[in-house]
Scaffold this active site. Structure first.
Site, PDB file in Angstrom:
ATOM      1  CB  SER A   1     -14.445-103.026  22.765  1.00 21.72           C
ATOM      2  OG  SER A   1     -14.673-103.323  21.426  1.00 21.72           O
TER       3      SER A   1
ATOM      4  CG  HIS B   1     -18.626-106.399  23.028  1.00 13.00           C
ATOM      5  ND1 HIS B   1     -17.478-107.037  23.431  1.00 13.00           N
ATOM      6  CD2 HIS B   1     -18.228-105.297  22.370  1.00 13.00           C
ATOM      7  CE1 HIS B   1     -16.438-106.335  23.027  1.00 13.00           C
ATOM      8  NE2 HIS B   1     -16.864-105.274  22.376  1.00 13.00           N
TER       9      HIS B   1
ATOM     10  CG  ASP C   1     -18.600-110.414  24.076  1.00 15.53           C
ATOM     11  OD1 ASP C   1     -18.608-110.602  22.835  1.00 15.53           O
ATOM     12  OD2 ASP C   1     -17.849-109.606  24.615  1.00 15.53           O
TER      13      ASP C   1
END
Lengths: 665, 672
Positions: free
Chosen positions: A247, A620, A567
């Site tokens: 991320s 994610h 995602d």
């Protein structure tokens, strides 16, 4: 009295062993008093009895549970679902004989890293070195205002407010589990441990994810620490490291790679070959290289899809001022002090994200209900529903009103908001606390913004600068969102460009490999339909128009949010473009020709409830438990190259979309 | 307050019960008078029985329900209380006070924990340890022992041959400050010090906990985990990131000798050392503040090596003989303990160093004349009065007792043997012992005792008394493999010529009597320890009655009493774990001024902390002198904080001595 007797008689016939039975023969007055007393007592008694019974049962079950052999749950699961596949770590260790080779560095993303208190105001007494963020979040419930105060940063400097020191937790515990039972890195760590990894060759580069990247070095020397630890691990093991950012950690590590090569004092003084000497591969998981549309909504109105849905379901709950909660306002005040969120604002402007009438990914077909998401690609290719109407104007990242979102740009009347005089006619004079910068805006300003109708990524930046000038000024000193024309320009040596892949060069490290690994097949927020908020006092003046729906089944618009493939957090475009095109081969962003690989993981929801968050998830965060992804990482950590893994693995339209982006390379 | 509430609720159910029981007979009477028929009576009787049985379960449930509700209510109230209301305001912590004085964080701090206090977690294990991945096996709540004791022991032992991991098991130290802030929930080790450091501005970036696997020998921590390299890298990093400020190192207990090892390691050239060069310590280290240092070893290690017991175990045994030895459940607790402990090389590092010159021979010891005031004045109050000015010691009245404890005899068999003059002692030549043939017949040989036959054990006991030096010989005989493994890593002698090239080997690095301190004239070495608590010094042993082959043949004779002798253990002054002589000698004499052990004349300071027992509300005390509790001692914390904030040893007041350490050191005759 007779009635009472009769009733008792009836009781009698029904339940012969009832206690009341014996009193039928007693004098009635006595009887009644006694009965009353009994009733009252028996009510409390019954309560106590029920509680006691429940507790005893609970303890008994607990005892049984503890006495149960540890393998029992697994046995039950296997009995229901059939034998579970071995976790990839075990499998690869058994079959391939893989062993730990390259040291591994984890770079956690935003939000997932724990933060703990080192110094605080008296309201935080007794919480020294306890987690404020992550863990159980117990303090949020007990003292919400105090908690928000401690989690916020200083409005001016973006560093600690005076008298408060909140610091990232260090070590693997910082981000293995976010909350109890909600894994982030734990599954990956456990699998790496199976092939021989342990604390000495695994390093969690925890950093304070609220700060801007350069400030983590200024305040905590986090970048220096990371450099020193990587050097130590390389020295003790004799192998280069494999870096696994997740991320926002992806951007943080981009920043690190530039920082470490730059000369001191701004940089780490590692020299231009540092990355080549120390890094084998960077395996980015769910990397928002080019930012997140979600963050626009977050900064603009502190809401996202989830909140918009909550608002649609129960209008008013979040806005009720009854208890003085004003949840969203508080949240907004807090998140706006976090510089790091601004690193996630979409980068690359209209070239990447599309103009008013064009967007690279506008032919995406959403079929959330009928067909599973992963079939969308084929549907799009066969031309189902590719007419004008279905071509969404994703480029308009914010539109006011659904009709505006769908009209052609020539038909939209726009009034420039920048002309509106700012500061006069305050909308919220009556507000006691000036929390967020909206309260400094006038009614006309708000109207002016709404009149501009549609915003692309570039104009959204201007919009943010208009509605939150101070925040953007602070952020502008640390981040940049453009595309560089000439990378040789001296100005690009400043740290504010380091986390933007479109304004920096990759380091000179021809043997390094860059992977972009992300999930696909989930609807991901891409652009928003807004409306002016009905309440005008002390509120955030804009909110997502949750009533805007796409109409038929193939509409991508749900509750005011246009979604695209991704995602659930990062759209494919942001995660994949750099590795699919921007850095592919020798480009101006990648002068040494570092090899790049795109590895997509198609989302499949967990088959049964017993699987928890699934072993094939593309979400994610849940992707960190995806067996295929873990296997890829383990192979690389054990020495494999990108080609050994099979090169690219693509399910989405990323290459097609990347082709459409006209960017000088 | 909680207690009072609970009491209330204890009385309540009984009240209501009596109410019920009062009621039922009344009912019965009524029934009996009004329904004279015999059959009906019988019926009623049955019903009553049912009701009573039902009533029992019911009232049980009722009672539990009451308790739970009350408990929740109180819990709820407790949580509702503002945090600072319920607690009595204690004295201001030293950190806050010093912060108000204007102290701020200056030098980075490195904490080096001691033995046992560091948590260990599981990284790879056998199937029986399923579900313990990255959970603490050592430290924390110790749930592992309770659930599966044998599995737990198996994972904590090391390999007998190599002293490293057994195959298929990886147990690793927990990293970071959490490793040793609390040993078990509520039992602080470093937490108080950390909190006080934090209040003058320390945090993760300038405080580093150098955790290591305390079961391994020191050099093996580097070989397996690269712990020493990590420590070096972190010190260098903190030095650079904190504006080129030297670090203050705070080792505790065994961490002290671990850090001595580090000092030599870091200067030695690779591959054996860290390659930092001779100026490294001078460049990076401001001072070393040793807390409860076991420089010269601790006698307690002697008893745990010989029979896996200490004072505490001997006490349990005397109270309930047979409890620990019962084999009904196949427990054999002591044997299991011993098997595990003997695989830990680090225990060997704690055996008394320096031999007879330091620890005394058969007839004399430096502590001779120590008076134990068990009964009269609490622990050792009589002996340890303030004598900051230790030079006029001669004027102090000393009580001469006839049978002064012969501390030099580390182990004696029988109380008599511990008191007789050495000329009367029966002795067996050590050579004779070595020739003894072992003919083990035991199937499962757990401890090496299984290999020694009974006669030889008798012979060992006939030797009557062992000093620190001869004890090592004894160990070599009864535990040859352990000692062989461990003596490759540790040495316990005194060097005659420190320039001998053999002292370049790492096995000498943790022995202060066989190494030179580094060249670092600006460095300071502190010895901070508690005094005023009885500390184990030597033991009276007996042969164990059990003749089974797996059992431990020796045990402490807990019936031996008298003077400084309690439960078979002779006590002296110290912090309950480390005797004064071990903690203080190096700083009081061995390193004082320029000696051959301290060629650059590093300044040394002794800071003693007189133990005074805590009042009930204080928990473990702000003035404790206990080996571990001293980490919460306000005076000690203040000293550490002042030095960390930049003060020198002179500025915090130089030496502060309560015990006889200077006099004892004078009696020790070693060449300096």
């Amino acid at each position: 009295m007779p009635a009472a007797r009769r009733r008792k008689g009836a009781d009698n016939s029904k339940k012969p062993i009832d206690e009341e039975e014996h009193k039928t023969e007693n004098p009635p007055i006595n009887n009644l008093n006694l009965k009353k007393e009994r009733r009252r007592r028996s009510c409390i008694d019954n309560c106590c009895w029920v509680i006691g019974f429940t507790c005893s049962t609970w303890w008994f079950l607990l005892f049984l549970y503890n006495a149960m052999p540890a393998s029992f749950p697994q046995y039950v699961t296997e009995a229901i679902t059939g034998p579970m596949p071995d976790p990839p770590g075990v499998k690869l260790h058994k079959q391939g004989g893989l062993k730990a080779k390259h040291p591994v560095v984890f770079v956690p993303g935003i939000v997932t890293g724990g933060l703990e208190l080192w110094e605080g105001h008296p309201c935080m007494d007794g919480l020294f070195r306890k987690r404020l963020w992550g863990g159980t979040f117990g303090e949020v419930y007990k003292r919400p205002l105090c908690w928000i105060e401690h989690m916020s940063l200083d409005n001016e400097t973006g560093l600690d407010p005076p008298g408060v020191r909140v610091r990232p937790v260090s070590g693997l515990v910082a981000a293995d589990y976010f909350a109890a039972g909600y894994f982030v890195w734990a599954v990956l760590i456990a699998n790496l441990a199976h092939i021989g990894y342990e604390e000495k060759n695994m390093y969690m580069a925890a950093y304070d994810w609220r700060l801007s990247f350069q400030n983590t070095e200024v305040r905590d020397q986090t970048l220096s620490r990371m450099k020193s630890n990587i050097e130590l691990m390389v020295a003790t093991s004799g192998e280069k490291v494999v870096v696994i950012p997740h991320s926002m950690g992806v951007l943080y590590f981009l920043h690190f790679m530039k920082w470490v090569e730059s000369p001191a004092p701004m940089g780490g003084g590692g020299g231009s070959d540092w990355c080549d000497k120390h890094i084998k591969a960077v395996m980015n998981i769910g990397g928002p290289f080019l930012g997140l549309p979600k963050i626009v909504a977050g900064l603009f109105s502190a809401e996202a899809k989830d909140i918009a849905v909550a608002r649609a379901v129960a209008p008013g709950v979040l806005d009720v001022d009854l208890f003085g909660f004003q949840t969203l306002q508080h949240l907004m005040r807090m998140t706006r002090t976090w510089d790091s969120t601004m690193s996630l604002i979409p980068k690359g402007g209209d070239t990447i994200w599309g103009t008013l009438d064009w967007a690279p990914d506008s032919d995406h077909v959403c079929a959330a209900k009928k067909i599973k998401q992963n079939v969308t690609r084929t549907a799009g290719e066969t031309g189902v529903g590719v007419d004008d109407f279905k071509c969404h104007n994703y480029g308009r990242i914010i539109s006011f009103g659904k009709d505006v979102a769908e009209l052609h740009s020539s038909k939209v009347e726009r009034v420039d908001f920048k002309g509106a005089a700012k500061g006069n006619n305050f909308a919220n004079r009556s507000c006691r606390d000036v929390w967020n910068e909206y309260h400094e805006m006038g009614v006309e300003d708000i109207k002016a913004v709404a009149d501009y109708k549609a915003f692309t990524v570039e104009s959204v930046l201007e919009l943010l600068q208009f509605v939150a000038p101070r925040m953007m000024k602070r952020g502008g000193a640390h981040y940049s969102y453009g595309i560089a024309d000439n990378l040789n320009d001296k100005k690009y040596q400043h740290y504010k460009y380091w986390s933007n892949p479109l304004e920096t060069r990759l380091p000179n490290a021809p043997e390094m490999e860059i992977f972009s690994m992300y999930g696909v097949g989930l609807p991901t927020e891409r652009s928003y339909v807004y409306k002016a908020s009905p309440a005008t006092e002390c509120y955030i003046p804009f909110q997502i128009d949750a009533s805007a729906e796409g109409g038929n089944d193939q509409g991508c618009l749900r509750s005011g949010v246009y979604s695209v493939d991704g995602d659930e957090t990062v759209p494919v475009l942001s995660a994949g473009f750099m590795c699919a095109k921007g850095w592919r081969g020798k480009t101006r962003f990648n002068p040494s020709g570092i090899k790049t690989y795109v590895k997509e993981y198609n989302h499949a929801p967990p088959a049964t409830l017993l699987e928890g968050r699934g072993t094939q998830s593309g979400n994610h965060v849940d992707i960190m438990g995806n067996f295929a992804l873990i296997e890829d990482i383990i192979r690389v950590a054990a020495g494999a190259t990108g080609n050994d893994l099979g090169g690219d693995q693509v399910y989405s339209d990323i290459f097609k979309w990347s082709e459409r982006i006209k960017l000088q390379l | 307050m909680v207690l009072r509430f609970r009491k209330l609720y204890f009385t309540e159910p009984t009240l209501s019960k009596s109410y019920e029981s009062y009621e039922t007979p009344k009912d019965e009477k009524k029934q009996a008078t009004e329904k004279p028929k015999a059959e009906k009576k019988q019926e009623k009787g049955e019903r009553n029985k049912k009701r009573i049985r039902w009533g029992c379960v019911n009232s049980c449930c009722w009672f539990i329900g009451c308790m739970c509700t009350t408990w929740w209510l109180l819990l709820f109230l407790y949580h509702c209380l503002p945090a600072n209301l319920g607690v009595l305001k204690g004295p201001e912590p030293p950190g806050v006070r010093l912060k108000n004085e204007g102290l701020t964080a200056l030098h980075p701090v490195v904490l080096v924990p001691g033995m046992v206090t560091v948590g260990l977690e599981l990284w790879e294990g056998r199937p029986c340890s399923q579900g313990f991945f990255r959970k603490r096996l050592w430290g924390g709540s110790f749930t592992g022992i309770l659930n599966r004791p044998l599995c737990w022991l198996e994972h904590l032992s090391l390999d007998k041959e190599t002293g490293l991991d057994p195959p298929g098991i990886r147990v690793r130290p927990v990293p970071g400050l959490v490793a040793a802030d609390y040993f078990a929930p509520g039992y602080f080790v470093w937490a108080v010090l950390i909190e006080n450091l934090a209040s003058i501005g320390y945090e993760g970036k300038n405080m580093y906990m150098a955790t290591y696997d305390w079961r391994l020998s020191f050099q093996n921590t580097e070989i397996r985990d690269q712990t020493l390299s990590r420590l070096k890298a972190n010190i260098e990093l903190m030095y650079v990131t904190n504006g080129n400020k030297k670090v203050v190192v705070v080792p505790h207990s065994m961490g002290v000798t671990y850090f001595l090892h580090f000092l030599k390691w870091v200067e030695a050239p690779p591959p054996m050392g860290g390659g930092g060069g001779p100026g490294w310590c001078d460049k990076y280290i401001k001072s070393i503040m040793n807390i409860g240092p076991a420089f010269l070893g601790i006698p307690r290690a002697v008893s745990s090596m010989l029979s896996a017991e200490g004072k505490d175990v001997a006490l349990i045994r005397s109270m309930d003989p047979g409890f620990l030895d019962s084999e009904i459940l196949g427990l054999k607790t002591m044997e299991h303990m011993m098997r595990v402990i003997r695989t830990w090389d680090s225990v060997i590092s704690l055996l008394p160093k320096g031999g007879d010159p330091i620890w005394g021979d058969l007839d004399s010891a430096p502590e001779e004349g120590h008076v134990c005031g068990f009964e009269t004045k609490g622990f050792f109050q009589s002996n340890s009065r303030e004598n900051n000015d230790s030079r006029n010691k001669d004027t102090r009245p000393r009580i001469e007792i006839k049978h002064g404890a012969k501390y030099g005899r580390m182990i004696s068999f029988g109380k008599e043997a511990s008191e007789q003059h050495s000329s009367k002692l029966h002795k067996v030549a050590p050579m004779e012992l070595m020739q003894a043939v072992s003919n083990a017949t035991c199937g499962e040989v757990w401890t090496e005792y299984g290999k020694i036959n009974r006669q030889n054990i008798q012979k060992l006991a006939d030797n009557k008394a062992y000093t620190a030096e001869t004890f090592i010989d004894l160990l070599r005989y009864v535990a040859p493999k352990t000692m062989q493994r461990a003596e490759a890593h540790f040495s316990h002698g005194i060097a005659t010529d420190l320039d001998d090239p053999k002292y370049g080997h790492y096995k000498y690095w943790s022995n202060p009597l066989e190494t030179k301190l580094p060249y670092a004239p600006d460095m300071e070495i502190y010895s901070l320890y508690g005094v005023g608590l009885p500390t184990e010094r030597s033991y009276v042993y007996k042969l164990s009655p059990s003749d089974k082959c797996d059992s431990i043949p020796f045990r402490i004779d807990s019936s031996a009493e008298g003077g400084c002798l309690r439960g078979g253990v002779y006590f002296t002054d110290g912090d309950e774990c480390v005797p004064v002589i071990s903690a203080g000698f190096m700083c009081a004499k061995g390193w004082r001024g320029k000696t051959r052990f301290n060629p650059s004349g590093i300044a040394t300071y002794i800071r003693e902390y007189q133990h005074s027992p805590p009042s009930l509300l204080e928990g473990r005390g702000l003035k404790s002198g206990h080996h571990v509790d001293i980490m919460g001692n306000a005076a000690l914390i203040e000293d550490v904080l002042r030095v960390a904030a930049g003060a020198s040893g002179e500025e915090i007041g130089g030496d502060k001595i309560y015990s006889d350490i200077l006099r004892m050191s004078d009696r020790v005759n070693i060449e300096l």
